[in-house]
Design an enzyme around this catalytic site. Structure first.
Site, PDB file in Angstrom:
ATOM      1  CG  ASP A  64      -2.156   0.794   1.067  1.00 39.35           C
ATOM      2  OD1 ASP A  64      -2.315   1.400   0.001  1.00 39.35           O
ATOM      3  OD2 ASP A  64      -2.973   0.831   2.004  1.00 39.35           O
ATOM      4  CG  ASP A  65      -0.424   4.782   0.057  1.00 47.97           C
ATOM      5  OD1 ASP A  65      -1.154   4.420  -0.881  1.00 47.97           O
ATOM      6  OD2 ASP A  65      -0.819   5.536   0.979  1.00 47.97           O
ATOM      7  CB  CYS A 108      -6.270   2.487  -2.139  1.00 45.47           C
ATOM      8  SG  CYS A 108      -5.114   3.403  -1.172  1.00 45.47           S
ATOM      9  CG  HIS A 110      -9.736   0.694   0.308  1.00 45.09           C
ATOM     10  ND1 HIS A 110      -8.721   1.587   0.104  1.00 45.09           N
ATOM     11  CD2 HIS A 110     -10.756   1.407   0.860  1.00 45.09           C
ATOM     12  CE1 HIS A 110      -9.086   2.776   0.519  1.00 45.09           C
ATOM     13  NE2 HIS A 110     -10.320   2.696   0.987  1.00 45.09           N
ATOM     14  CG  ASP A 126      -2.197   0.902  -3.413  1.00 47.95           C
ATOM     15  OD1 ASP A 126      -1.081   1.423  -3.220  1.00 47.95           O
ATOM     16  OD2 ASP A 126      -3.138   1.019  -2.615  1.00 47.95           O
TER      17      ASP A 126
END
Ligand SMILES: *[C@@H]1O[C@H](CO)[C@@H](O)[C@H](O)[C@H]1NC(C)=O
Ligand SMILES: *[C@@H]1O[C@H](CO)[C@@H](O)[C@H](O)[C@H]1NC(C)=O
Ligand SMILES: *[C@@H]1O[C@H](CO)[C@@H](O)[C@H](O)[C@H]1NC(C)=O
Ligand SMILES: *[C@@H]1O[C@H](CO)[C@@H](O)[C@H](O)[C@H]1NC(C)=O
Length: 572
Positions: free
Chosen positions: A34-35, A74, A135, A338
């Site tokens: 993530d990120d 995301c 998510h 992502d």
């Protein structure tokens, strides 16, 4: 075809031939971090971050240097990854400022009519699991219908969180809701109304007339309830699920990656004798940052670096497990992020970090830093080791790749925007099939990339750019994220043009005066946009205001409301 046979004859019985002759389909292990920034990994040039497990994967496989996330946020990027389609096709591209889900008890999510690669793999006998962050929505009408849950999208097993690891989920790190609220249409107005109500109530109490006194009292009580709700909301919103059950509410983040890793290892052990697809979706390295005690304080880059190094440890554990189970040669491993790093986010007064390398800006923008993500693919004996591919590829490509490898039929009733990666990975072709790529910011077409078939140029044309001013920390810095709506961007007419093959950092915009091809490029891109627009259909907007707000009847509750929904059934 002839070439293939010669290749096969000279590498008789190699796995590459098994694949091209329709041999045994592989297992899949997909890691999405993530990120994570493209500049954060050793194998992508970072010299101080320690990521030995991912570096080893890159050395044993293919490194994709122009791997493009379908969106810089995301929710839409993940929807595109699973379906192989631009998020706008599934309604997962917002039209207001909000581009992601931030409330678990909201009604939007990936529609059940969408086909994910997990669904097709499952239909072809695969055991499938999603571990970590989802998510993409949860419920539609009741708090347990799970209409948008991973179970409804082809995953047999789920262990993780339905939304994202918000700042609110780590006590003492504030809340993103105030920030979002202020930027909603008339957000400030509501705050003034609330303040006026309180002042009014206090004034009325001061002059003390009975009927109005009651009304004023009611107003104060309502506001107090609202305040109480805001304060306890994280406890409701931050929960951990195993399959359809809430097992920890609110969850403690510290050891989450440790728990996810253990769960993933167990999944592999349970399924060693049959085909499987594991999507390990890391909850790190999104804010609020966390790391387990064994990793805290270990890296050279603060808590952010600790989190990246813990993720790398976890990747290593999974790879070790594949080796131990003698499954490495039968498994296609893929690692990516992502979207780009979250540059405008500050936690604990320290810049949150994440590094885009030479690329401009980060998460939530369509500058390269927001969408060019690190990517590695490894399948020993099938795809070459230690190879780099610079052609444009997309996180949407995994959909057709899985579909083809498991022997499923590509859905014919819908547009698929991804392209099978195997011909590029195997070295059967040199050029990517992605001639044009459309870079959306939520539902707004922000930029277009064009890699003409007859040229080495990679043109990228922006119709608008975010008001992102790192030099004076204004623009997106005060909103903590760049929004795509008109108040937050600058439109360009004529559009800004870059040639990424010569200017990967997007620092020298080309214009009709300094670029002789400008007009031709503009025309080709306009035509491509027109063709692309014709393929878009009207679908329900999953991120509309009613689909993103809190719905009390959709709120999962682990104990009872009288116990404030708290529970902890999942001790490590
Ligand atoms: C490595 O990553 C860290 C954290 O994102 C970043 O601050 C640093 O500049 C990077 N170093 C190099 C040499 O790329
Ligand atoms: C996390 O795990 C460590 C042991 O590895 C333990 O000491 C610590 O208490 C755990 N933290 C939480 C919040 O459970
Ligand atoms: C490359 O192809 C485009 C159309 O795809 C054409 O407009 C252009 O003139 C061609 N350029 C060269 C150098 O051949
Ligand atoms: C920040 O920088 C941008 C461009 O460099 C400029 O347009 C803007 O006015 C600056 N804002 C402030 C508050 O100085």
């Amino acid at each position: 075809m002839k070439f293939l046979w010669i290749l096969c004859a000279s590498h008789l019985f190699t796995a590459a031939c098994r694949v091209s002759r329709g041999g045994k389909p592989p297992n899949f292990v997909f890691f999405v971090i993530d990120d994570l920034g493209i500049g954060d990994l050793g194998c992508f040039g970072n010299t101080t971050m320690r990521t030995p497990a991912m570096d080893k994967l890159a050395a044993e496989g293919v490194k994709l240097t122009q791997h493009i996330a379908a969106a810089p946020l995301c929710t839409p990027s993940r929807a595109a990854f699973l379906t192989g389609r631009y998020p706008i096709r599934s309604g997962m591209a917002g039209r207001t400022i909000l581009g992601v889900f931030i409330i678990a008890a909201s009604s939007g999510g990936l529609p059940t009519e969408e086909v994910t690669f997990a669904k097709l793999a499952k239909q072809h006998g695969y055991s499938t699991a999603l571990i970590g962050k989802w998510h993409l929505g949860l419920n539609c009408e009741r708090n347990d219908d799970l209409c948008h849950h991973p179970h409804s999208h082809g995953f047999d097993h789920f262990y993780g969180i339905p939304i994202t690891h918000l700042r609110d989920c780590l006590p003492g790190h504030g809340t993103i809701f105030i920030n979002i609220f202020v930027h909603l249409p008339y957000g400030h107005l509501w705050i003034w109304v609330a303040t006026a109500l309180v002042l009014h109530a206090l004034g009325v109490i001061a002059v003390s007339r009975k009927a109005v006194l009651a009304a004023a009292f009611l107003a104060v009580v309502l506001l107090a309830c609202l305040l109480l709700f805001v304060l306890t909301f994280p406890d409701l919103n931050c929960f951990l699920m195993r399959n359809g059950e809430v097992v920890e509410q609110p969850y403690t983040s510290e050891n989450l990656t440790q728990k996810m890793t253990r769960e993933a290892v167990q999944f592999l052990e349970r399924n060693a004798g049959r085909p499987f697809l594991l999507f390990f979706s890391f909850i790190q390295v999104h804010t609020a940052l966390f790391a387990s005690p064994a990793f805290k304080g270990r890296s050279k880059h603060g808590l952010y670096g600790d989190a990246v190094e813990e993720v790398d440890w976890s990747v290593g554990k999974i790879i070790e497990t594949l080796d131990r189970l003698k499954l490495s040669d039968d498994t296609l491993v893929y690692v990516t992020s992502d979207n780009g790093p979250h540059l405008e986010e500050v936690s604990d007064g320290e810049m949150y970090g994440g590094f885009s390398g030479i690329y401009r800006a980060g998460k939530s923008t369509n500058w390269e830093g927001g969408i060019r993500v690190p990517a590695i693919a490894r399948w020993p004996g099938v795809i070459p080791a230690n190879k780099q591919i610079d052609e444009p590829t997309s996180n949407m490509d995994l959909f057709p790749t899985v579909v083809k490898l498991v022997g499923a039929a590509t859905p014919e009733d819908r547009e698929i925007d991804g392209r099978d990666l195997m011909p590029l990975l195997l070295g059967q072709v040199e050029r990517s099939e992605h001639e044009f790529m459309f870079h959306y910011c939520n539902a707004h077409l922000n930029a277009v990339r064009w890699h003409p078939a007859n040229s080495t140029s990679i043109w990228k044309m922006f119709f608008f750019t975010p008001n992102f001013y790192p030099e004076n920390s204004t623009g997106c810095f005060h909103t903590h994220i760049c929004f795509c709506t008109k108040e937050y961007v600058t439109y360009h007419d004529p559009p800004l043009l870059f040639d990424l093959s010569k200017d990967p950092s997007e620092s020298n915009p080309l214009n009709p005066e300094n670029e002789p091809l400008y007009k031709d490029v503009l025309r080709s891109i306009r035509e491509a946009v027109a063709r692309h627009s014709l393929t878009l259909t009207n679908v329900p907007n999953q991120l509309s205001l009613v689909n993103v707000v809190w719905n009390p009847w959709l709120q999962p509750c682990c104990s009872s409301p009288f116990q404030l929904c708290r529970c902890e059934k999942d001790q490590m």
